[in-house]
Design an enzyme around this catalytic site. Structure first.
Site, PDB file in Angstrom:
ATOM      1  N   TYR A   1      50.182  -3.978  -9.503  1.00 56.32           N
ATOM      2  CA  TYR A   1      50.769  -5.140  -8.835  1.00 56.32           C
ATOM      3  C   TYR A   1      50.919  -6.293  -9.814  1.00 56.32           C
ATOM      4  CZ  TYR A   1      49.763  -2.860  -4.387  1.00 56.32           C
ATOM      5  OH  TYR A   1      49.733  -1.990  -3.333  1.00 56.32           O
TER       6      TYR A   1
ATOM      7  N   GLN B   1      49.872   9.827  -1.494  1.00 56.85           N
ATOM      8  CA  GLN B   1      51.289   9.448  -1.433  1.00 56.85           C
ATOM      9  C   GLN B   1      51.939   9.718  -0.078  1.00 56.85           C
ATOM     10  OE1 GLN B   1      53.264  10.678  -5.039  1.00 56.85           O
ATOM     11  NE2 GLN B   1      51.940   9.319  -6.217  1.00 56.85           N
TER      12      GLN B   1
ATOM     13  N   ARG C   1      47.257   3.406  -3.634  1.00 54.25           N
ATOM     14  CA  ARG C   1      48.572   4.055  -3.609  1.00 54.25           C
ATOM     15  C   ARG C   1      48.849   4.933  -4.813  1.00 54.25           C
ATOM     16  NH1 ARG C   1      52.284  -0.931  -2.850  1.00 54.25           N
ATOM     17  NH2 ARG C   1      53.874   0.488  -2.076  1.00 54.25           N
TER      18      ARG C   1
ATOM     19  N   SER D   1      54.913   2.012   0.979  1.00 60.42           N
ATOM     20  CA  SER D   1      56.071   2.492   0.218  1.00 60.42           C
ATOM     21  C   SER D   1      57.185   2.965   1.139  1.00 60.42           C
ATOM     22  CB  SER D   1      55.667   3.644  -0.709  1.00 60.42           C
ATOM     23  OG  SER D   1      54.969   3.139  -1.819  1.00 60.42           O
TER      24      SER D   1
ATOM     25  N   ASP E   1      51.397   6.817   2.312  1.00 63.06           N
ATOM     26  CA  ASP E   1      51.726   5.485   1.810  1.00 63.06           C
ATOM     27  C   ASP E   1      52.797   4.797   2.667  1.00 63.06           C
ATOM     28  OD1 ASP E   1      52.275   3.217   0.395  1.00 63.06           O
ATOM     29  OD2 ASP E   1      52.503   4.210  -1.550  1.00 63.06           O
TER      30      ASP E   1
HETATM   31  P1  NAD Z   1      54.957  -5.579  -4.113  1.00 60.97           P
HETATM   32  O1  NAD Z   1      55.593  -5.431  -2.761  1.00 60.97           O
HETATM   33  O2  NAD Z   1      53.545  -6.002  -4.185  1.00 60.97           O
HETATM   34  O3  NAD Z   1      55.811  -6.618  -4.976  1.00 60.97           O
HETATM   35  C1  NAD Z   1      57.188  -6.416  -5.203  1.00 60.97           C
HETATM   36  C2  NAD Z   1      57.534  -6.741  -6.616  1.00 60.97           C
HETATM   37  O4  NAD Z   1      57.481  -8.148  -6.802  1.00 60.97           O
HETATM   38  C3  NAD Z   1      56.611  -6.148  -7.683  1.00 60.97           C
HETATM   39  O5  NAD Z   1      57.388  -5.345  -8.553  1.00 60.97           O
HETATM   40  C4  NAD Z   1      56.033  -7.355  -8.374  1.00 60.97           C
HETATM   41  O6  NAD Z   1      55.814  -7.146  -9.755  1.00 60.97           O
HETATM   42  C5  NAD Z   1      57.127  -8.375  -8.135  1.00 60.97           C
HETATM   43  N1  NAD Z   1      56.708  -9.783  -8.316  1.00 60.97           N
HETATM   44  C6  NAD Z   1      55.570 -10.383  -7.918  1.00 60.97           C
HETATM   45  N2  NAD Z   1      55.582 -11.682  -8.281  1.00 60.97           N
HETATM   46  C7  NAD Z   1      56.751 -11.911  -8.898  1.00 60.97           C
HETATM   47  C8  NAD Z   1      57.356 -13.041  -9.481  1.00 60.97           C
HETATM   48  N3  NAD Z   1      56.748 -14.227  -9.494  1.00 60.97           N
HETATM   49  N4  NAD Z   1      58.576 -12.904 -10.019  1.00 60.97           N
HETATM   50  C9  NAD Z   1      59.211 -11.703 -10.007  1.00 60.97           C
HETATM   51  N5  NAD Z   1      58.716 -10.594  -9.472  1.00 60.97           N
HETATM   52  C10 NAD Z   1      57.491 -10.692  -8.926  1.00 60.97           C
HETATM   53  O7  NAD Z   1      55.183  -4.267  -4.961  1.00 60.97           O
HETATM   54  P2  NAD Z   1      55.193  -2.748  -4.492  1.00 60.97           P
HETATM   55  O8  NAD Z   1      56.557  -2.330  -4.156  1.00 60.97           O
HETATM   56  O9  NAD Z   1      54.151  -2.592  -3.457  1.00 60.97           O
HETATM   57  O10 NAD Z   1      54.785  -2.025  -5.825  1.00 60.97           O
HETATM   58  C11 NAD Z   1      53.677  -2.507  -6.565  1.00 60.97           C
HETATM   59  C12 NAD Z   1      53.338  -1.552  -7.674  1.00 60.97           C
HETATM   60  O11 NAD Z   1      52.776  -0.372  -7.146  1.00 60.97           O
HETATM   61  C13 NAD Z   1      54.483  -1.118  -8.537  1.00 60.97           C
HETATM   62  O12 NAD Z   1      53.987  -1.042  -9.859  1.00 60.97           O
HETATM   63  C14 NAD Z   1      54.825   0.238  -8.027  1.00 60.97           C
HETATM   64  O13 NAD Z   1      55.459   1.052  -8.976  1.00 60.97           O
HETATM   65  C15 NAD Z   1      53.445   0.727  -7.722  1.00 60.97           C
HETATM   66  N6  NAD Z   1      53.444   1.830  -6.770  1.00 60.97           N
HETATM   67  C16 NAD Z   1      52.989   3.017  -7.204  1.00 60.97           C
HETATM   68  C17 NAD Z   1      52.979   4.089  -6.339  1.00 60.97           C
HETATM   69  C18 NAD Z   1      52.489   5.402  -6.810  1.00 60.97           C
HETATM   70  O14 NAD Z   1      51.980   5.507  -7.907  1.00 60.97           O
HETATM   71  N7  NAD Z   1      52.600   6.426  -6.009  1.00 60.97           N
HETATM   72  C19 NAD Z   1      53.417   3.952  -5.042  1.00 60.97           C
HETATM   73  C20 NAD Z   1      53.870   2.701  -4.632  1.00 60.97           C
HETATM   74  C21 NAD Z   1      53.868   1.643  -5.514  1.00 60.97           C
END
Ligand code: NAD
Length: 398
Positions: free
Chosen positions: A234, A134, A128, A140, A137
């Site tokens: 993650y 993007q 991602r 997202s 994705d």
């Molecule tokens: P996810 O759905 O995997 O998890 C949701 C959130 O839960 C995350 O922020 C994670 O840190 C949090 N989490 C996990 N265990 C936890 C706990 N025990 N207590 C509290 N919080 C907890 O996450 P996501 O929405 O898929 O995003 C994951 C990462 O990917 C993020 O860093 C996001 O910024 C990144 N991301 C980047 C892009 C990009 O660069 N284009 C796109 C999408 C996501």
């Protein structure tokens, strides 16, 4: 896009899960694909729950067909979830299925479909952080819809105003919201509850999300056992001891909130339990918990059941919201259709499907191809030897 001359047919069926209201391609994505030379076959009525009429698909250049005709003739089946065997048993070798196929939880189906010669493309496995990924994705786009929807559902279930209200008949204090897990869904839930006037806190084990939370005007809270950033942005899984400490810290903090939205996930793992049974008993009557982590393997809130709303003996409303994007079907499908279109464009650079094992995106999302399980993580889960990095994937003739 330069697919003129393609003879590929994309098929879209109604989703089979009764709680799934989205459709894999909306009329605007259909129009885009038709314009690029693809034939698009849609099952009559497939978009009705997302308010896309058959007439709107016809106007976009699609052809209406029965499910049997689509299964029989489409080169690429666009889908939300992995279709049941009723559908996939009818797919000839060389056909492709693209969707949120959850391969790591569908290992026996992956093996069977690989043996059948079906190409599986799983959108969850997209790298991602690549900028060219993007537009593909789907995690997202659908998390964003789910986070928005969580805020709206929370506001609807909560018995009080979210914003501060000063009226001649009295003053209402603003609701206090905490969003636990500040990834894509959590940040959208924060933004939406802020817009509704609540006082919002974001909580995550990844300290790096502090700036994102604060830039939305919310406070940031984290755990003393944080240090939770793992691979690819993650969270890493916590140990049992860390989880116990975190649960206790949260228990102390959560009693101060009116609305708790949980979105915490760790890829490939059961979601961490963050609101325990004991914590639920401490919460105020009327507190609303929306659990986006709810799944058949458990969720972030004790006892939450995906798709169901319940009220505890002490009056806490618990919503199991594991698939809330499906409850915003028109917007979610529109974004998902764009993701699917971008994936098709990446896999069909010049008229036919051309899977390039050297391409980072192809390598990640193509789970099976030409009779083999090709994705490294899925091979590991199936105890298969890694494929040699130089071993070419057999080309698919279309
Ligand atoms: P996810 O759905 O995997 O998890 C949701 C959130 O839960 C995350 O922020 C994670 O840190 C949090 N989490 C996990 N265990 C936890 C706990 N025990 N207590 C509290 N919080 C907890 O996450 P996501 O929405 O898929 O995003 C994951 C990462 O990917 C993020 O860093 C996001 O910024 C990144 N991301 C980047 C892009 C990009 O660069 N284009 C796109 C999408 C996501």
């Amino acid at each position: 896009m330069s697919n003129s001359g393609t003879s590929l047919t994309i098929g879209v069926l109604s989703e089979q899960n009764s709680r799934e209201h989205r459709v894999a391609l909306d009329p605007s994505a259909t129009k885009h694909l038709v314009h690029s030379g693809f034939a698009v076959l849609v099952e009559a009525g497939c978009g009705s729950e997302a308010s896309f009429t058959d007439a709107s698909y016809l106007a976009a250049g699609a052809t209406l067909a029965t499910a049997a005709e689509i299964i029989d003739t489409c080169d690429v089946l666009a889908s939300l979830a992995l279709p049941s065997t009723d559908v996939t048993d009818g797919l000839a070798a060389g056909r492709t299925v693209i969707g949120l196929l959850d391969p790591l939880n569908n290992l026996s189906r992956v093996t069977a479909l690989a043996n059948q010669g079906v190409t599986l493309v799983a959108l969850e496995l997209l790298p991602r952080t690549l900028s060219r990924a993007q537009s593909m994705d789907a995690l997202s786009s659908q998390s964003s819809a789910a986070g928005y929807r969580a805020a709206i559902v929370a506001a609807a279930k909560f018995g009080r105003y979210l914003p501060m209200m000063i009226t001649a008949s009295g003053t209402a204090t603003p609701a206090k919201v905490i969003v636990i897990g500040t990834g894509v869904a959590g940040l959208q839930a924060i933004a939406t509850t802020k817009r509704l006037g609540a006082v919002v806190t974001g909580y995550d084990v990844r300290e790096v999300s502090r700036t994102e939370v604060e830039s939305l005007g919310a406070k940031f809270l984290t755990s003393s056992v944080a240090a939770g950033a793992g691979e690819g942005g993650y969270a890493r899984p916590m140990t049992a001891a860390e989880q116990a400490i975190q649960q206790q810290e949260l228990a102390d903090a959560l009693v101060n909130f009116d609305i708790i939205i949980t979105t915490a996930k760790v890829p490939g793992r059961t979601p961490p339990l963050l609101v325990s049974a004991d914590t639920l008993t401490e919460l105020k009557h009327g507190t609303v918990c929306i659990d986006l982590g709810a799944s058949d393997k458990g969720g972030n809130v004790f006892g939450s059941i995906d798709g169901e709303t319940s009220t505890t003996a002490n009056g806490v409303i618990v919503v199991g919201g594991g698939n809330l994007a499906a409850d915003l079907p028109a917007s979610s499908s529109l974004m998902y259709g764009r993701n699917i279109t971008a994936v098709i464009e990446a896999l069909v650079p010049a008229g036919t499907i051309a899977i390039d094992p050297a391409d980072e995106i192809h390598k990640a999302i193509v789970v099976s191809h030409a009779g083999d399980v090709t994705n490294a993580a899925v091979r590991t889960a199936l105890n298969l030897e890694p494929l040699g990095s130089t071993e070419p994937l057999k080309a698919q003739a279309n």
